[in-house]
Design a protein around this motif. Structure first.
Motif, PDB file in Angstrom:
ATOM      1  N   TYR A   1       0.846  -1.205   0.000  1.00 57.13           N
ATOM      2  CA  TYR A   1       0.000   0.000   0.000  1.00 57.13           C
ATOM      3  C   TYR A   1       0.876   1.249   0.000  1.00 57.13           C
ATOM      4  N   GLY A   2       1.896   1.234   0.874  1.00 59.61           N
ATOM      5  CA  GLY A   2       2.807   2.380   0.958  1.00 59.61           C
ATOM      6  C   GLY A   2       3.498   2.663  -0.370  1.00 59.61           C
TER       7      GLY A   2
ATOM      8  N   SER B   1       0.498   3.761  -3.015  1.00 63.17           N
ATOM      9  CA  SER B   1      -0.306   4.909  -2.640  1.00 63.17           C
ATOM     10  C   SER B   1       0.124   6.134  -3.443  1.00 63.17           C
ATOM     11  N   TYR B   2      -0.787   7.089  -3.578  1.00 61.63           N
ATOM     12  CA  TYR B   2      -0.508   8.277  -4.385  1.00 61.63           C
ATOM     13  C   TYR B   2       0.812   8.935  -3.992  1.00 61.63           C
ATOM     14  N   HIS B   3       1.075   8.981  -2.679  1.00 58.45           N
ATOM     15  CA  HIS B   3       2.305   9.604  -2.210  1.00 58.45           C
ATOM     16  C   HIS B   3       3.488   8.640  -2.189  1.00 58.45           C
ATOM     17  N   GLY B   4       3.244   7.375  -2.549  1.00 62.24           N
ATOM     18  CA  GLY B   4       4.315   6.382  -2.526  1.00 62.24           C
ATOM     19  C   GLY B   4       5.171   6.446  -3.772  1.00 62.24           C
TER      20      GLY B   4
ATOM     21  N   GLY C   1       2.500   6.806  -9.082  1.00 63.39           N
ATOM     22  CA  GLY C   1       2.199   7.287 -10.424  1.00 63.39           C
ATOM     23  C   GLY C   1       1.551   6.243 -11.318  1.00 63.39           C
TER      24      GLY C   1
ATOM     25  N   LEU D   1      -3.434   1.339  -7.301  1.00 59.77           N
ATOM     26  CA  LEU D   1      -4.008   1.039  -5.982  1.00 59.77           C
ATOM     27  C   LEU D   1      -5.518   0.834  -6.138  1.00 59.77           C
ATOM     28  N   TYR D   2      -6.057  -0.096  -5.374  1.00 59.13           N
ATOM     29  CA  TYR D   2      -7.485  -0.442  -5.445  1.00 59.13           C
ATOM     30  C   TYR D   2      -7.895  -0.981  -6.815  1.00 59.13           C
ATOM     31  N   THR D   3      -6.982  -1.690  -7.480  1.00 60.81           N
ATOM     32  CA  THR D   3      -7.327  -2.425  -8.700  1.00 60.81           C
ATOM     33  C   THR D   3      -6.827  -3.863  -8.495  1.00 60.81           C
TER      34      THR D   3
ATOM     35  N   MET E   1      -6.371  -4.738   1.921  1.00 56.87           N
ATOM     36  CA  MET E   1      -5.662  -3.475   2.125  1.00 56.87           C
ATOM     37  C   MET E   1      -5.376  -2.776   0.785  1.00 56.87           C
TER      38      MET E   1
ATOM     39  N   GLY F   1      -6.517  -3.931  -2.364  1.00 57.45           N
ATOM     40  CA  GLY F   1      -7.592  -4.088  -3.338  1.00 57.45           C
ATOM     41  C   GLY F   1      -8.801  -3.252  -2.948  1.00 57.45           C
TER      42      GLY F   1
ATOM     43  N   ARG G   1     -13.010   5.976 -12.730  1.00 57.72           N
ATOM     44  CA  ARG G   1     -13.909   5.805 -11.601  1.00 57.72           C
ATOM     45  C   ARG G   1     -13.611   6.812 -10.512  1.00 57.72           C
TER      46      ARG G   1
ATOM     47  N   LYS H   1      -9.991   5.088   9.292  1.00 51.59           N
ATOM     48  CA  LYS H   1      -9.178   4.627   8.174  1.00 51.59           C
ATOM     49  C   LYS H   1      -9.597   5.327   6.870  1.00 51.59           C
TER      50      LYS H   1
ATOM     51  N   ARG I   1      -4.034  10.581   2.263  1.00 54.30           N
ATOM     52  CA  ARG I   1      -2.933  10.180   1.383  1.00 54.30           C
ATOM     53  C   ARG I   1      -3.323  10.315  -0.089  1.00 54.30           C
TER      54      ARG I   1
ATOM     55  N   ASP J   1      -5.650   8.865  -1.718  1.00 56.76           N
ATOM     56  CA  ASP J   1      -6.027   7.609  -2.368  1.00 56.76           C
ATOM     57  C   ASP J   1      -7.539   7.479  -2.545  1.00 56.76           C
TER      58      ASP J   1
ATOM     59  N   LYS K   1      -4.351  15.147  -8.314  1.00 54.16           N
ATOM     60  CA  LYS K   1      -4.921  14.148  -9.218  1.00 54.16           C
ATOM     61  C   LYS K   1      -6.350  13.752  -8.858  1.00 54.16           C
TER      62      LYS K   1
END
Lengths: 230, 270
Positions: free
Chosen positions: A82-83, A86-89, A93, A97-99, A176, A178, B24, B63, B70, B72, B230
């Motif tokens: 996740y880290g 994540s967008y800031h990870g 880019g 994440l979440y796919t 976490m 997905g 999405r 959470k 973050r 997300d 974004k």
């Protein structure tokens, strides 16, 4: 007792009724976990072969390291991936994440040390003359490695089966990275966690039963492959 | 080698199959909105109205806000006013709007060892529980429900520190089951409690309900595009507008689980 019987009959019902949502969940679980195992194996099998067959400085340390990594909790792997995603990870880019891709990545990370450790264990006990003999008989290094792999094929396939078992049953990392999104990243295990938290225990049991049936099918297929690959 | 060909075919097939990139909106939200099934009615209606797909991530309020911080998620629906205010004040969230509410319930074992008066005030009930040093199970997971519980103890002027006060560290359902088995009191959202009661899994009874102190307000907050470039702010804004429109509010007002109304929208349809 009806707690278990209820789950079992409902599981059979799910199998027979062709509920599209449940089949979607089964298909996604299978796809994600098989992809993860294959990706992990592409790196883990050659690495395990090299570590197991060669003698070099630090070999023992690597063996201990891979055995230690087996103790990695799935939630920790989930957190790390996740880290990263994540967008800031550092890999934010990529936007995965979440796919399902994120789940494939996390599960591949989980399966990698397990498959490596088991492949090492499989080839370390092998007669270490197999490789050199093949070489003296004129085999290329690739062909020699293949010969070693063939000798250890049952243990290697067992390593892949163990890797598959590890990833299709884990819930911490999948939920976490997905996100348990309906019709998109909801797998067997995340669906079971959700149904249980809703108090739908029978549905949870039923999905667990279904998962076992899918695992049985995968293992039967791999066994079939094993039997042919003599 | 047949095997190698087989492996390559399998891998290509598996990796090519998932149609991955989707356009999405990501909604991070509390488990209560997801578990009741409300979102499964509300989101398809929005998709039909706007053509925008919404993917929701059901986690606790704490959470959900952490995920949004973050960058997300694009939008959150949560229920912990104190945390929400801080989220907005710190610049992470914008356009916070009240969406709907329901009520928490204080539940306890049928034997009622603390002799809590049924349907009395929740503050009085908590005082009796503290006096009797009766077992009380807290969520202990920084969820909206736990934040509410801590606020209630504060309102009652009690510091819950006796040995019978325990933290489960789990979701609402497991906490209810544990409270039932421990003979403990606990605070629950009404939907999860009803669901567990209807399956015969628990025998806890409602001791306090339907009072201002137990009100459980849900808000919708957009993630600040200034912090997260974004983020899909325009689409998220459309989503918020839809939720607060007569159509969205009517869906919330009409939503029932097991024949009972679960949420009260901020703008009730006439």
């Amino acid at each position: 007792m009806d707690f278990f019987l209820g789950g079992l009959t409902r599981g059979l019902g799910l199998l027979i009724n062709l509920d599209p949502e449940v089949y979607g969940i089964a298909w996604l679980s299978l796809r994600v976990s098989l992809s993860a195992v294959i990706l992990a194996a592409l790196a883990a099998v050659p690495l395990g072969l090299v570590i197991g067959q060669r003698e070099f400085l630090g070999k023992r340390f690597l063996v201990v390291l891979f055995n230690t990594l087996l103790a990695l909790p799935t939630v920790v792997v989930g957190l790390v991936v996740y880290g990263l995603l994540s967008y800031h990870g550092p890999l934010g880019g990529m936007g995965i994440l979440y796919t399902p891709w994120a789940m494939v990545a996390a599960q591949a990370v989980l399966a990698f040390p397990l498959i490596t450790a088991l492949v090492i264990a499989a080839v370390i006990t092998l007669d270490n003359r197999v490789g050199p003999t093949a070489l003296t008989l004129g085999a290329t290094p690739m062909q020699a490695a293949w010969a070693v792999l063939r000798e250890a094929r049952f243990a290697v396939l067992a390593a892949l089966a163990a890797g598959f078992g590890r990833v299709i049953t884990e819930v911490g990392a999948a939920i976490m990275v997905g996100g348990n999104i309906r019709h998109y990243t909801r797998t067997f295990t995340t669906a079971i966690a959700l149904e249980t938290s809703k108090g739908e225990f029978a549905q949870g049991m039923a999905l667990g039963f279904f998962l076992l049936v899918v695992a049985l099918a995968v293992n039967l297929a791999s066994h079939q492959l094993q039997a042919r690959w003599k | 080698m047949r095997l190698r060909v087989l492996l390559i075919v399998l891998l290509t097939f598996l990796l090519a199959a998932p149609a991955m990139a989707v356009d999405r909106l990501v909604l991070a939200t509390t488990t209560s909105t997801a578990n009741t099934g409300l979102l499964d009615v509300l989101l398809p209606a929005f998709t039909k109205h706007s053509g925008i797909t919404v993917h929701y991530i059901p986690v606790g309020t704490g959470k959900a806000l952490a995920i949004a911080k973050r960058c997300d998620a694009d939008v959150v629906i949560v229920h912990a006013p104190a945390l929400e205010e801080r989220f907005v004040a710190d610049g992470y969230g914008v356009d916070r709007q009240a969406l709907m509410h329901n009520y928490f319930v204080l539940v306890g074992p049928p034997g009622n060892p603390a002799k809590v008066q049924q349907a009395g005030s929740v503050v009085d009930a908590l005082k009796r529980i503290a006096q009797a040093k009766a077992p009380f199970l807290s969520r202990g997971d920084n969820s909206g429900t736990q934040v509410k519980e801590l606020a209630l103890w504060k309102a009652a002027g009690i510091k819950p520190d006796w040995p019978g006060y325990r933290e489960a560290g789990r979701g609402m359902g497991p906490t209810l089951t544990m409270a039932d088995e421990l003979g403990a009191y606990t605070l629950s959202d009404i939907a999860t409690y009803r669901k567990y009661l209807s399956t015969g899994r628990i025998s806890l009874v409602i001791l306090a309900d339907n009072q201002d102190l137990l009100k459980n307000p849900y808000s919708v907050i957009l993630v600040n595009p200034a912090k997260c470039p974004k983020v899909k702010y325009d689409q998220a804004k459309k989503f918020e507008k839809f939720l607060l429109s007569p159509q969205g509010q009517e869906i919330i007002a009409d939503y029932k689980a097991d024949g009972k109304k679960l949420f009260w929208p901020v703008h009730p349809p006439k």
